[in-house]
Design an enzyme around this catalytic site. Sequence first.
Site, short mmCIF file in Angstrom:
data_model
loop_
_atom_site.label_atom_id
_atom_site.label_comp_id
_atom_site.label_asym_id
_atom_site.label_seq_id
_atom_site.Cartn_x
_atom_site.Cartn_y
_atom_site.Cartn_z
CG ASP A 170 14.99 57.89 23.42
OD1 ASP A 170 14.99 57.06 24.74
OD2 ASP A 170 15.93 57.91 22.82
CD GLU B 123 20.13 54.38 25.06
OE1 GLU B 123 21.06 53.43 25.26
OE2 GLU B 123 19.23 54.07 24.02
#
Length: 451
Positions: free
Chosen positions: A92, A156
């Site tokens: 991500d 994250e």
Amino acid sequence: MSPHPIAETVASLMPRAKAELTELVAFKSVADVAQFPKSESEAAANWVANALRAEGFQDVALLDTPDGTQSVYGFLPGPEGAPTVLLYAHYDVQPPLDEAAWATPPFELTERDGRWYGRGSADCKGGVIMHLLALRALKANGGVPVSVKVIAEGSEEQGTGGLERYAEDHPDLLTADTIVIGDAGNFRVGLPTVTSTLRGMTLVRVSVDTLEGNLHSGQFGGAAPDALAALVRVLDSLRAEDGSTKVDGLTGDAVWDGLQYEEGAFRKDAKVLDGVQLIGKGTVADRIWARPAVTVLGIDCPPVVGATPSVQASARALISLRVPPGVDAAEATKLLQAHLEAHTPWGARVHTEQIGQGQPFRADTTSPAYAAMAEAMGEAYPGQEMQYAGQGGSIPLCNTLAALYPRAEILLIGLSEPEAQIHAVNESVSPEELERLSVAEALFLQKYAAR
């Protein structure tokens, strides 16, 4: 002296690495459905899963984590009796911010001035590619000498803790002798560095209310308590005159005794405007790696355009507090909330709410894994000795893994050196760093297995 066979193999794989990073960067995998479709993140997760399957990984799975995102897991068995190494990265990315400010489209990997530009190129899709390169180089030179687990996180950057909670609920999944977190970076391009400490973080939202509703500033201003002015007073109380963070009860005088950060270099890296002073006291390393740091991330108040002559009834802000190693983030949160409440003026009603938290981290740099990494980095970066640096940012998963597996050695390396400008517009990765760190990781796995 001829190049090491591992280095030769990685060099030959770099065109493939660029093509794969191009594919991976193209996914708009921001783990926030309010900004980008969930399908973008799901497509990126599937890309990583397929890449692991292609390398012979077993038990490849898309893990549905409690925050609604997916982490990708795979296991590659090594020789009997070999240690297990967990390789971490995240797929991500941060949102692109102002896309018009990018010199080239943020989700199109573009080569310019010897660097590859694109959101996530360094943080941390490049880390996924780094792990793949290292494993491919080993397979081409006698095989992977350890058992390998790969975990690629899907949220994250959002700090929503999905993988941490999943790991706590499935404690056997990520067990390993050593963990390599591929989400840090060298202190400088070409200077091999492991990150030995991370600051933790807490996020607190503070709301101030003074009136039942906004009032005309001409009719009531001067006596009616202004909530926005009260909030400004509260926020100002969080800093000393020199800009140092000041939270009642929280110490801020620790010193950093490792690699130092020269002030001129920091000003250049941070792009501080001419004539503007740095804040705080002590060395730069003290301030960004060893001490707390408060930042006002946002304020809810009327925008200048369209503002009316009103006394504000309510205002709120989101505050980040970076927590240094040695300080418990939960205790720091309590101190921050107490400070905000104590410094709210005029009897205004104040409400604080914690919305996120991660503990700081300190590694054991005397372990065998660190010795193996130092040797590997010395070979990958000829003539350079591995350095130890801190990082002001937070990777909450580190503490989760350290708590779950207290005997595991944890190392932090990666591609996010200062020129990468992660989280900003025009993020980029140095292909030379990608190549050398992939070599270093492959050599580390060889040397660690031999130990």
